[in-house]
Design a protein around this motif. Structure first.
Motif, PDB file in Angstrom:
ATOM      1  N   ALA A 120       0.828  -1.205   0.000  1.00 56.50           N
ATOM      2  CA  ALA A 120       0.000   0.000   0.000  1.00 56.50           C
ATOM      3  C   ALA A 120       0.861   1.253   0.000  1.00 56.50           C
ATOM      4  CB  ALA A 120      -0.925  -0.011   1.215  1.00 56.50           C
ATOM      5  N   THR A 121       1.917   1.252   0.808  1.00 56.39           N
ATOM      6  CA  THR A 121       2.779   2.425   0.898  1.00 56.39           C
ATOM      7  C   THR A 121       3.493   2.697  -0.419  1.00 56.39           C
ATOM      8  OG1 THR A 121       3.105   1.993   3.264  1.00 56.39           O
ATOM      9  CG2 THR A 121       4.686   3.454   2.186  1.00 56.39           C
ATOM     10  N   LYS A 122       3.986   1.639  -1.048  1.00 54.39           N
ATOM     11  CA  LYS A 122       4.634   1.815  -2.359  1.00 54.39           C
ATOM     12  C   LYS A 122       3.649   2.378  -3.373  1.00 54.39           C
ATOM     13  CE  LYS A 122       7.964  -2.004  -1.852  1.00 54.39           C
ATOM     14  NZ  LYS A 122       8.339  -3.344  -2.356  1.00 54.39           N
ATOM     15  N   ALA A 123       2.430   1.850  -3.366  1.00 54.12           N
ATOM     16  CA  ALA A 123       1.440   2.262  -4.365  1.00 54.12           C
ATOM     17  C   ALA A 123       1.030   3.722  -4.180  1.00 54.12           C
ATOM     18  CB  ALA A 123       0.220   1.352  -4.293  1.00 54.12           C
ATOM     19  N   VAL A 124       0.649   4.097  -2.976  1.00 49.65           N
ATOM     20  CA  VAL A 124       0.108   5.451  -2.776  1.00 49.65           C
ATOM     21  C   VAL A 124       1.172   6.528  -2.895  1.00 49.65           C
ATOM     22  CG1 VAL A 124      -1.764   4.602  -1.333  1.00 49.65           C
ATOM     23  CG2 VAL A 124       0.365   5.362  -0.241  1.00 49.65           C
ATOM     24  N   SER A 125       2.450   6.133  -2.818  1.00 52.14           N
ATOM     25  CA  SER A 125       3.535   7.104  -2.959  1.00 52.14           C
ATOM     26  C   SER A 125       4.226   6.995  -4.317  1.00 52.14           C
ATOM     27  CB  SER A 125       4.575   6.883  -1.857  1.00 52.14           C
ATOM     28  OG  SER A 125       5.250   5.642  -2.031  1.00 52.14           O
ATOM     29  N   LEU A 126       3.693   6.107  -5.184  1.00 47.91           N
ATOM     30  CA  LEU A 126       4.340   5.835  -6.478  1.00 47.91           C
ATOM     31  C   LEU A 126       5.807   5.476  -6.265  1.00 47.91           C
ATOM     32  CD1 LEU A 126       2.718   8.647  -8.658  1.00 47.91           C
ATOM     33  CD2 LEU A 126       2.038   6.249  -8.471  1.00 47.91           C
ATOM     34  N   ASN A 127       6.037   4.618  -5.262  1.00 48.15           N
ATOM     35  CA  ASN A 127       7.362   4.092  -4.915  1.00 48.15           C
ATOM     36  C   ASN A 127       8.305   5.149  -4.332  1.00 48.15           C
ATOM     37  OD1 ASN A 127       7.187   1.236  -5.661  1.00 48.15           O
ATOM     38  ND2 ASN A 127       6.936   2.015  -7.753  1.00 48.15           N
ATOM     39  N   ALA A 128       7.766   6.261  -3.863  1.00 49.06           N
ATOM     40  CA  ALA A 128       8.619   7.307  -3.300  1.00 49.06           C
ATOM     41  C   ALA A 128       8.822   7.147  -1.796  1.00 49.06           C
ATOM     42  CB  ALA A 128       8.024   8.683  -3.585  1.00 49.06           C
ATOM     43  N   ALA A 129       7.970   6.345  -1.153  1.00 44.89           N
ATOM     44  CA  ALA A 129       8.057   6.185   0.308  1.00 44.89           C
ATOM     45  C   ALA A 129       8.411   4.750   0.665  1.00 44.89           C
ATOM     46  CB  ALA A 129       6.740   6.581   0.970  1.00 44.89           C
TER      47      ALA A 129
END
Length: 581
Positions: free
Chosen positions: A365-374
């Motif tokens: 979820a974190t990768k997705a919602v940050s477009l891999n920025a977080a």
């Protein structure tokens, strides 16, 4: 002064001079650390093995060239090549004197670093359902998360301590209904708590407060309206109860985020799912039954799914239930997108053992919602068994069927609770023995460490008694002739002190605060051991009435031990007493 960082830089510089073709990516992989066997030296590096293959050379050949280079370094007394290409260094005594001076100069900041470069990190911990007081199952995660936050702040991160309030869902409806029963009880009715409701006495004051605010008027209101009022009051009361429980361990959060704010038409869940659809991360499809489920136990239907497998999860995840409501995971996605939009590219979630299956989905979820920025790290805290003298211990319970956090702290104190819960890796189950943590023996880790700090003060009292004319002020200690510290026993103690900055950095990088607890315990052991040797060998005593200069130098060493113990205990949230009863 970080001896290991200092020599890592020297090794990198040497390689850059000797082999200019070596790139920064290789140099970043070089490690300088203590050798496994202290007989091999003070420092060891893998530098030659890191760069040899790209250079097309034999590791021992590169190691020999580096050894010859460091043979000219005045801070190195011996250097040797070992095994397949390790390089071991033995350092000159003045290096250890520099360590003592740096501790005196830096004080509370000795070991503090700029590792985080001021980057924001969100650490979410505890996040228990607000349905009652904190119970013992929450305590380990609370202490772990709070200490990790302190460690990361000490290492140069801008830390936000966050509590996610699970105030949406059926358990909150049950809480409201349980409280309404206590309200009726406050009005004089005889009540019976049905199975599945919350039976704890902690709801009695809330019921009484409702009576004082509303009289009996809630009884005549439509049930949805009455329960809505009750829900708001009881959630506020439970949150204050939770904050009070956490405060017993000196745990305070910066942010309390309400799950309810994510719900509702046009809320964060709606907008997040709309955004995910636009990004192509949601589709309509079917899932295979989970392993072990029979067709009768599995609803085979087309549903809204998140492409979790595109981001490292094992399966794609449902977002909408068959009744049209959102899944818990839908709320999780919206919540972590909210964190990212608040500026957090580094997130750490501390969860209980029953949430180990959530790791991959939260990271996805974190990768997705940050477009891999977080990035997201999930730390799981395993279960704690309450023991006494090695046997399972059942405490008296004040809140329904729960042993509360307050019960534990009242029994043994905040210091013992915090230290013992940190004196083991978070991912390992542990026994918490009430008898052990009350013992004033070396078998009790928290007593052992706090006694070392108190012993340092006791040594200064002895010096005041035996050498009343000796100036023991911080200014005098800073001017002590540290060069008089020469014996192997003294220098071994300084070597332990020198490991503190490296320990802090390693613990922060790994998100493992137990390393701090282990370190201060090791430092206490080294200090107690040196003191014990002085009982048998007069020449090793810290206070020598016939040699004020040596006494002052050794007291500077004692004060360095005291300072590093203070720094470590501060991160752990444990006090550093000057005397123990």
């Amino acid at each position: 002064m970080d001896v290991f960082a200092l020599f890592a830089a020297r090794v990198s510089n040497a390689l850059s001079v000797l082999y200019p073709e070596v790139g920064a990516d290789l140099l970043a992989r070089i490690v300088v650390e203590p050798p496994r066997d202290s007989a091999h030296g003070d420092l060891s590096t893998n530098a030659a093995m890191v760069v040899a293959k790209p250079l097309g050379k034999n590791p021992r050949e590169v190691a020999t060239t580096l050894a010859e280079h460091f043979g000219k370094d005045p801070d190195v007394t011996a250097v040797e090549v070992a095994g397949p290409g390790f390089i071991n260094f033995r350092l000159a005594t003045p290096i250890w004197h520099q360590v003592l001076r740096s501790i005196a100069q830096q004080g509370d900041d000795y070991g503090r670093s700029t590792l985080g470069q001021g980057e924001a990190v969100n650490i979410e911990y505890v996040s228990a359902n607000p349905t009652g007081p904190m119970h013992v199952g929450h305590t380990r995660g609370a202490v772990f998360g709070d200490t990790l936050a302190a460690l990361m702040a000490y290492s140069g991160y801008e830390v936000a301590r966050e509590y996610y309030i699970n105030d949406a869902g059926s358990q909150i409806d049950t809480l409201a209904r349980s409280t309404f029963l206590r309200y009726r009880e406050a009005l004089g009715e005889t009540i019976e708590i049905p199975p599945g409701f919350y039976p704890g006495d902690y709801l009695i004051p809330v019921g009484q407060a409702l009576k004082e605010e509303f009289g009996d008027s809630l009884l005549s209101k439509p049930e949805p309206e009455a329960l809505a009022l009750v829900k708001d009051r009881v959630l506020a009361a439970m949150l204050e109860l939770i904050k009070a429980d956490l405060a017993k361990l000196n745990i305070h959060h910066d942010v309390f985020f309400s799950e309810r704010t994510l719900h509702g038409q046009g809320g964060a869940i709606d907008t997040t799912l709309d955004w995910l659809r636009q990004e192509g991360m949601i589709y309509e499809g079917r899932l295979e039954p989970p392993k072990g489920k029979t067709p009768d136990e599995w609803e085979d239907r087309e549903q809204t799914l998140f492409r979790a497998t595109d981001y490292g999860d094992d399966v794609d995840r449902p977002l909408i239930k068959s009744d049209g409501s959102y899944t818990y995971f839908a709320a999780d996605i919206a919540y972590h997108r909210n964190k990212f939009l608040r500026g957090f590219k580094h997130m750490i979630n501390v969860l209980g053992a029953d949430h180990s299956g959530y790791v991959k989905r939260l990271q996805a979820a974190t990768k997705a919602v940050s477009l891999n920025a977080a990035d997201m790290d999930v730390r799981i805290c395993q279960l704690v068994r309450l023991m006494k003298n090695g046997e399972p211990f059942k405490m008296s319970k004040r809140s329904g069927d729960l042993v509360t956090l307050a019960d534990v702290v009242d029994e043994v104190g905040a210091d013992a609770t915090r230290f013992m819960l940190l004196f083991r890796r978070n991912d390992a189950a542990m026994d918490f023995d009430f008898a052990l943590v009350k013992e004033q023996t070396r078998d009790n880790p928290v007593f052992y460490v706090q006694y070392a700090h108190a012993r340092a003060y006791s040594i200064f009292k002895t010096a005041n008694r035996d050498l009343p004319a000796l100036d023991l002020s911080p200014e005098a200690l800073a001017k002590a002739e540290i060069e008089l510290i020469q014996t192997p026993e003294e220098l071994d103690l300084v070597r332990v002190l020198a490991a503190w900055p490296r320990t802090v950095t390693a613990a922060a990088v790994a998100h493992e605060p137990h390393r701090i607890a282990f370190y201060v315990h090791d430092l206490a052991g080294a200090f107690h051991s040196f003191w014990a040797k002085g009982k048998d060998d007069v020449s090793l005593r810290f206070v020598n009435a016939d040699d004020p200069k040596l006494t002052l130098a050794r007291l500077a060493l004692v004060d360095a031990v005291r300072q590093v113990l203070v720094n470590g205990l501060a991160i752990l949230g444990v006090s550093a007493p000057t005397e123990l009863s």
